[in-house]
Design an enzyme around this catalytic site. Structure first.
Site, PDB file in Angstrom:
ATOM      1  N   CYS A  43       0.827  -1.210   0.000  1.00  0.00           N
ATOM      2  CA  CYS A  43       0.000   0.000   0.000  1.00  0.00           C
ATOM      3  C   CYS A  43       0.857   1.253   0.000  1.00  0.00           C
ATOM      4  O   CYS A  43       0.661   2.154  -0.813  1.00  0.00           O
ATOM      5  CB  CYS A  43      -0.933  -0.016   1.214  1.00  0.00           C
ATOM      6  N   CYS A  48      -1.628   1.679  -2.985  1.00  0.00           N
ATOM      7  CA  CYS A  48      -2.615   2.759  -2.815  1.00  0.00           C
ATOM      8  C   CYS A  48      -2.020   4.170  -2.801  1.00  0.00           C
ATOM      9  O   CYS A  48      -2.503   5.053  -3.509  1.00  0.00           O
ATOM     10  CB  CYS A  48      -3.373   2.597  -1.495  1.00  0.00           C
ATOM     11  N   LYS A  51      -0.069   5.323  -5.970  1.00  0.00           N
ATOM     12  CA  LYS A  51      -1.106   5.321  -7.019  1.00  0.00           C
ATOM     13  C   LYS A  51      -1.969   6.576  -6.923  1.00  0.00           C
ATOM     14  O   LYS A  51      -2.176   7.278  -7.907  1.00  0.00           O
ATOM     15  CB  LYS A  51      -1.942   4.051  -6.864  1.00  0.00           C
ATOM     16  N   TYR A 180      -9.379  -3.238 -11.189  1.00  0.00           N
ATOM     17  CA  TYR A 180      -9.263  -1.839 -10.764  1.00  0.00           C
ATOM     18  C   TYR A 180      -7.875  -1.275 -11.007  1.00  0.00           C
ATOM     19  O   TYR A 180      -7.727  -0.108 -11.365  1.00  0.00           O
ATOM     20  CB  TYR A 180      -9.748  -1.664  -9.315  1.00  0.00           C
ATOM     21  N   GLU A 184      -7.249   2.024 -13.281  1.00  0.00           N
ATOM     22  CA  GLU A 184      -6.641   3.178 -12.609  1.00  0.00           C
ATOM     23  C   GLU A 184      -5.398   3.650 -13.366  1.00  0.00           C
ATOM     24  O   GLU A 184      -5.217   4.849 -13.604  1.00  0.00           O
ATOM     25  CB  GLU A 184      -6.268   2.815 -11.168  1.00  0.00           C
ATOM     26  N   HIS A 438     -27.392  21.283  -1.094  1.00  0.00           N
ATOM     27  CA  HIS A 438     -27.493  21.812  -2.449  1.00  0.00           C
ATOM     28  C   HIS A 438     -26.562  22.998  -2.647  1.00  0.00           C
ATOM     29  O   HIS A 438     -26.433  23.806  -1.736  1.00  0.00           O
ATOM     30  CB  HIS A 438     -28.947  22.232  -2.697  1.00  0.00           C
ATOM     31  N   GLU A 443     -26.311  15.037  -3.398  1.00  0.00           N
ATOM     32  CA  GLU A 443     -27.721  15.223  -3.038  1.00  0.00           C
ATOM     33  C   GLU A 443     -28.597  14.228  -3.804  1.00  0.00           C
ATOM     34  O   GLU A 443     -29.711  13.913  -3.396  1.00  0.00           O
ATOM     35  CB  GLU A 443     -28.181  16.662  -3.263  1.00  0.00           C
TER      36      GLU A 443
HETATM   37  C1  FAD Z   1      -1.251  -0.832  -7.567  1.00  0.00           C
HETATM   38  C2  FAD Z   1      -2.069  -1.133  -6.346  1.00  0.00           C
HETATM   39  C3  FAD Z   1      -2.999  -0.226  -5.910  1.00  0.00           C
HETATM   40  C4  FAD Z   1      -3.763  -0.494  -4.779  1.00  0.00           C
HETATM   41  N1  FAD Z   1      -4.682   0.435  -4.404  1.00  0.00           N
HETATM   42  C5  FAD Z   1      -5.426   0.218  -3.300  1.00  0.00           C
HETATM   43  C6  FAD Z   1      -6.353   1.194  -2.861  1.00  0.00           C
HETATM   44  O1  FAD Z   1      -6.519   2.245  -3.473  1.00  0.00           O
HETATM   45  N2  FAD Z   1      -7.056   0.942  -1.732  1.00  0.00           N
HETATM   46  C7  FAD Z   1      -6.903  -0.216  -1.016  1.00  0.00           C
HETATM   47  O2  FAD Z   1      -7.555  -0.383   0.017  1.00  0.00           O
HETATM   48  N3  FAD Z   1      -6.030  -1.176  -1.430  1.00  0.00           N
HETATM   49  C8  FAD Z   1      -5.291  -0.973  -2.545  1.00  0.00           C
HETATM   50  N4  FAD Z   1      -4.384  -1.922  -2.942  1.00  0.00           N
HETATM   51  C9  FAD Z   1      -4.299  -3.192  -2.186  1.00  0.00           C
HETATM   52  C10 FAD Z   1      -3.460  -3.033  -0.919  1.00  0.00           C
HETATM   53  O3  FAD Z   1      -2.193  -2.518  -1.253  1.00  0.00           O
HETATM   54  C11 FAD Z   1      -3.325  -4.394  -0.235  1.00  0.00           C
HETATM   55  O4  FAD Z   1      -4.607  -4.935  -0.009  1.00  0.00           O
HETATM   56  C12 FAD Z   1      -2.603  -4.261   1.118  1.00  0.00           C
HETATM   57  O5  FAD Z   1      -1.337  -3.713   0.960  1.00  0.00           O
HETATM   58  C13 FAD Z   1      -2.519  -5.643   1.770  1.00  0.00           C
HETATM   59  O6  FAD Z   1      -1.786  -5.556   2.966  1.00  0.00           O
HETATM   60  P1  FAD Z   1      -0.986  -6.827   3.504  1.00  0.00           P
HETATM   61  O7  FAD Z   1      -0.452  -6.427   4.848  1.00  0.00           O
HETATM   62  O8  FAD Z   1      -1.809  -8.025   3.409  1.00  0.00           O
HETATM   63  O9  FAD Z   1       0.199  -7.043   2.473  1.00  0.00           O
HETATM   64  P2  FAD Z   1       1.331  -6.072   1.936  1.00  0.00           P
HETATM   65  O10 FAD Z   1       1.012  -4.646   2.208  1.00  0.00           O
HETATM   66  O11 FAD Z   1       1.573  -6.487   0.550  1.00  0.00           O
HETATM   67  O12 FAD Z   1       2.579  -6.422   2.840  1.00  0.00           O
HETATM   68  C14 FAD Z   1       3.221  -7.657   2.755  1.00  0.00           C
HETATM   69  C15 FAD Z   1       4.693  -7.444   3.034  1.00  0.00           C
HETATM   70  O13 FAD Z   1       5.313  -8.696   3.254  1.00  0.00           O
HETATM   71  C16 FAD Z   1       6.614  -8.682   2.682  1.00  0.00           C
HETATM   72  N5  FAD Z   1       6.998 -10.077   2.514  1.00  0.00           N
HETATM   73  C17 FAD Z   1       6.450 -10.995   1.669  1.00  0.00           C
HETATM   74  N6  FAD Z   1       7.011 -12.214   1.890  1.00  0.00           N
HETATM   75  C18 FAD Z   1       7.917 -12.054   2.881  1.00  0.00           C
HETATM   76  C19 FAD Z   1       8.799 -12.950   3.559  1.00  0.00           C
HETATM   77  N7  FAD Z   1       8.825 -14.253   3.284  1.00  0.00           N
HETATM   78  N8  FAD Z   1       9.616 -12.445   4.525  1.00  0.00           N
HETATM   79  C20 FAD Z   1       9.584 -11.121   4.839  1.00  0.00           C
HETATM   80  N9  FAD Z   1       8.763 -10.237   4.238  1.00  0.00           N
HETATM   81  C21 FAD Z   1       7.932 -10.700   3.282  1.00  0.00           C
HETATM   82  C22 FAD Z   1       6.436  -7.894   1.413  1.00  0.00           C
HETATM   83  O14 FAD Z   1       7.652  -7.338   0.989  1.00  0.00           O
HETATM   84  C23 FAD Z   1       5.439  -6.811   1.863  1.00  0.00           C
HETATM   85  O15 FAD Z   1       6.091  -5.646   2.296  1.00  0.00           O
HETATM   86  C24 FAD Z   1      -3.581  -1.697  -4.062  1.00  0.00           C
HETATM   87  C25 FAD Z   1      -2.634  -2.622  -4.491  1.00  0.00           C
HETATM   88  C26 FAD Z   1      -1.884  -2.344  -5.617  1.00  0.00           C
HETATM   89  C27 FAD Z   1      -0.868  -3.348  -6.078  1.00  0.00           C
END
Ligand code: FAD
Length: 461
Positions: A43, A48, A51, A180, A184, A438, A443
């Site tokens: 994110c 997010c 983006k 999406y 986007e 308004h 609205e």
């Molecule tokens: C282009 C794009 C736009 C988006 N826009 C939106 C939006 O507008 N609104 C919204 O709500 N969501 C949006 N999302 C989705 C949102 O980013 C994810 O839903 C959110 O980040 C999920 O959080 P998470 O903690 O599950 O995983 P992540 O935020 O992906 O975090 C996982 C972390 O784990 C790390 N990792 C993975 N494997 C290992 C390992 N074995 N050891 C150590 N570290 C590891 C990764 O490097 C990463 O930093 C978007 C996603 C993308 C790709």
């Protein structure tokens, strides 16, 4: 001497992992987070936040154009991609530092390394080989772009990860995908002046969204100059002298400067040691968990995109928080994934909550539809030919508003507030009882009096 190094080991320092670590530490747990890339996760670093910054940048082009109708003379605007990316990078670095500080203040240990499970209580840090014992393990590894099946020239294709760091703004870009992220980025590049072609294998963009929303967004994107090609896939990508030649399944060919695939994301589970720990997968390809994010192994939990439930940042954060309260705060908190409001930051923007018309018809005996499409006031003096769209899906038997779908400026801001009403089970009569503000676009939500149509399910014989 305790037989573990930490009460909690979090693998993944993204939205969900960071929140879970901080709250668990606040409940008194000793916590370590391993992050293999950058703290903040998708994110903050390549999702997010960057983006939305790019979306803001892209929308200035319309503001400059529209200004003339309001009496402004704007000199020919010019745009510098490198400035935008450098400024975006600075903001991302600031946020990453803020996330790190928050964790440090909460006394969470952070290790910059990939981490994998050796067994159900042991985590190995790949960077050093060190093995650590944890009483509980939280899998919060997120998801990564998936470029689909192997085609000729796939090595030339970028995903959203690389799109954030391109050296130059492509003059022509072809984006494959209809979700999406694809729409986007189509809006971003189009607004910044690129020639954009969007290729999608299905009937229409934004599968899973309400059909009226899909249709409306498509026509608005086309009106703004995005070329949308549906029912086709990219068959090959070839490097040519001035860019890349992309051939579609119907043999149409396009020469572009960049090819981007936004063809879906897959949970980061590979090599994580799930099997050795006894953690299983669900049918959706994510880690199988219950409503408390608990896997089949009682002391191993999984949250966020790696579970492939509702892949949004606020959901991952809520799941992380609920996990920490459940396991370390003596406050069992299940997660409710119903009626999650969400936005698509396309141009124009989309905001939705609750059921689509088709979903409501499949579940309810009687469904009433209210909809309205109109030219937003701001565009009138500007002479811009564009329309906003509002739709309410109502349970015809209880009068409850079960879905709301908006396409137009600030749809994301509006849907957050409508989400409260829908979650509170507000009825159409409740909406109608609210006085309009308004002149606003929103609205429309409280002034749609005439049903556009009513669906009544025939009783089975
Ligand atoms: C282009 C794009 C736009 C988006 N826009 C939106 C939006 O507008 N609104 C919204 O709500 N969501 C949006 N999302 C989705 C949102 O980013 C994810 O839903 C959110 O980040 C999920 O959080 P998470 O903690 O599950 O995983 P992540 O935020 O992906 O975090 C996982 C972390 O784990 C790390 N990792 C993975 N494997 C290992 C390992 N074995 N050891 C150590 N570290 C590891 C990764 O490097 C990463 O930093 C978007 C996603 C993308 C790709």
């Amino acid at each position: 001497m305790p037989d573990h190094d930490f009460d909690l080991f979090v693998i993944g320092g993204g939205s969900g992992g960071v929140r879970a670590a901080r709250i668990a530490a606040g409940h008194g747990a000793t916590v370590m987070v391993a992050e293999e890339y950058r703290v903040g996760g998708t994110c903050v670093i390549r999702g997010c936040v960057p983006k939305k910054l790019l979306v803001y940048a892209s929308r200035f082009s319309y503001e400059f154009e529209d200004a003339a109708g309001y009496g402004w003379t704007v000199p020919e605007p010019t745009f510098d991609w490198k400035t935008l990316i450098a400024n975006k990078d600075r903001e991302i670095a600031r946020l990453e530092a803020a996330y790190t500080t928050t964790l440090e203040r909460a006394k969470v240990a952070i290790v910059k390394s990939r981490a994998v499970m050796e067994d159900a209580h042991t985590v190995r840090l790949v960077a050093t080989g060190e093995k650590l014992r944890a009483k509980n393990i939280l899998l919060a590894t997120g998801a990564a772009p998936h470029l689909g099946s192997e085609i000729a020239g796939l090595e030339h294709v970028i995903s959203s990860n690389e799109a954030f760091d391109l050296e130059e703004l492509p003059k022509r870009i072809l984006i494959q995908g209809g979700g999406y992220i694809a729409v986007e980025f189509a809006g971003i590049f189009n607004g910044l002046g690129s020639e954009v072609t969007l290729v999608y294998r299905g009937e229409n963009i934004l599968r899973g969204f309400d059909d009226d929303v899909r249709e409306h967004l498509r026509s608005e994107m086309e009106r703004r100059g995005v070329k949308i090609v549906t029912r086709q896939t990219v068959e090959s990508v070839e490097k040519v002298e001035h860019g890349f030649c992309v051939v579609l399944s119907d043999r149409q060919a396009f020469t572009v400067d960049r090819v981007m695939f936004a063809t879906g994301r897959r949970p980061n589970i590979s090599g994580l040691g799930l099997e050795t720990a006894g953690v299983t997968l669900a049918k959706n390809g994510g880690i199988a968990v219950d409503a408390f994010s608990q896997t089949l192994v009682p002391h191993i939990h999984a949250i966020g995109d790696v579970t492939n439930r509702v892949n949004l940042t606020p959901v991952a954060i809520r799941e992380g928080h609920a996990f920490a309260d459940t396991v370390f705060g003596s406050k069992p908190t299940p997660i409710d994934h119903i009626d999650v409001p969400t936005a698509v930051f396309s141009e124009p923007e989309v905001g939705v909550v609750g059921l689509t018309e088709a979903q409501a018809c499949a579940r309810l005996a009687k469904v009433d539809i209210y909809k309205s499409s109109f030219r937003p006031l701001k565009t009138t003096l500007a002479g811009r030919d564009t329309r906003a769209f509002f739709k309410l899906v109502v349970d015809g038997e209880t009068d409850r508003v079960v879905g709301c779908h908006i396409v137009g400026p600030d749809a994301g801001e509006m849907i957050q507030l409508v989400g409260i009403a829908v979650k509170m089970k507000a009825t159409k009569a409740d909406f109608d009882a609210v006085m309009a503000v308004h002149p606003t676009a929103s609205e429309e939500l409280v002034t749609m009096r005439e049903k556009a149509l009513s669906h009544v399910r025939q009783a089975a014989e």
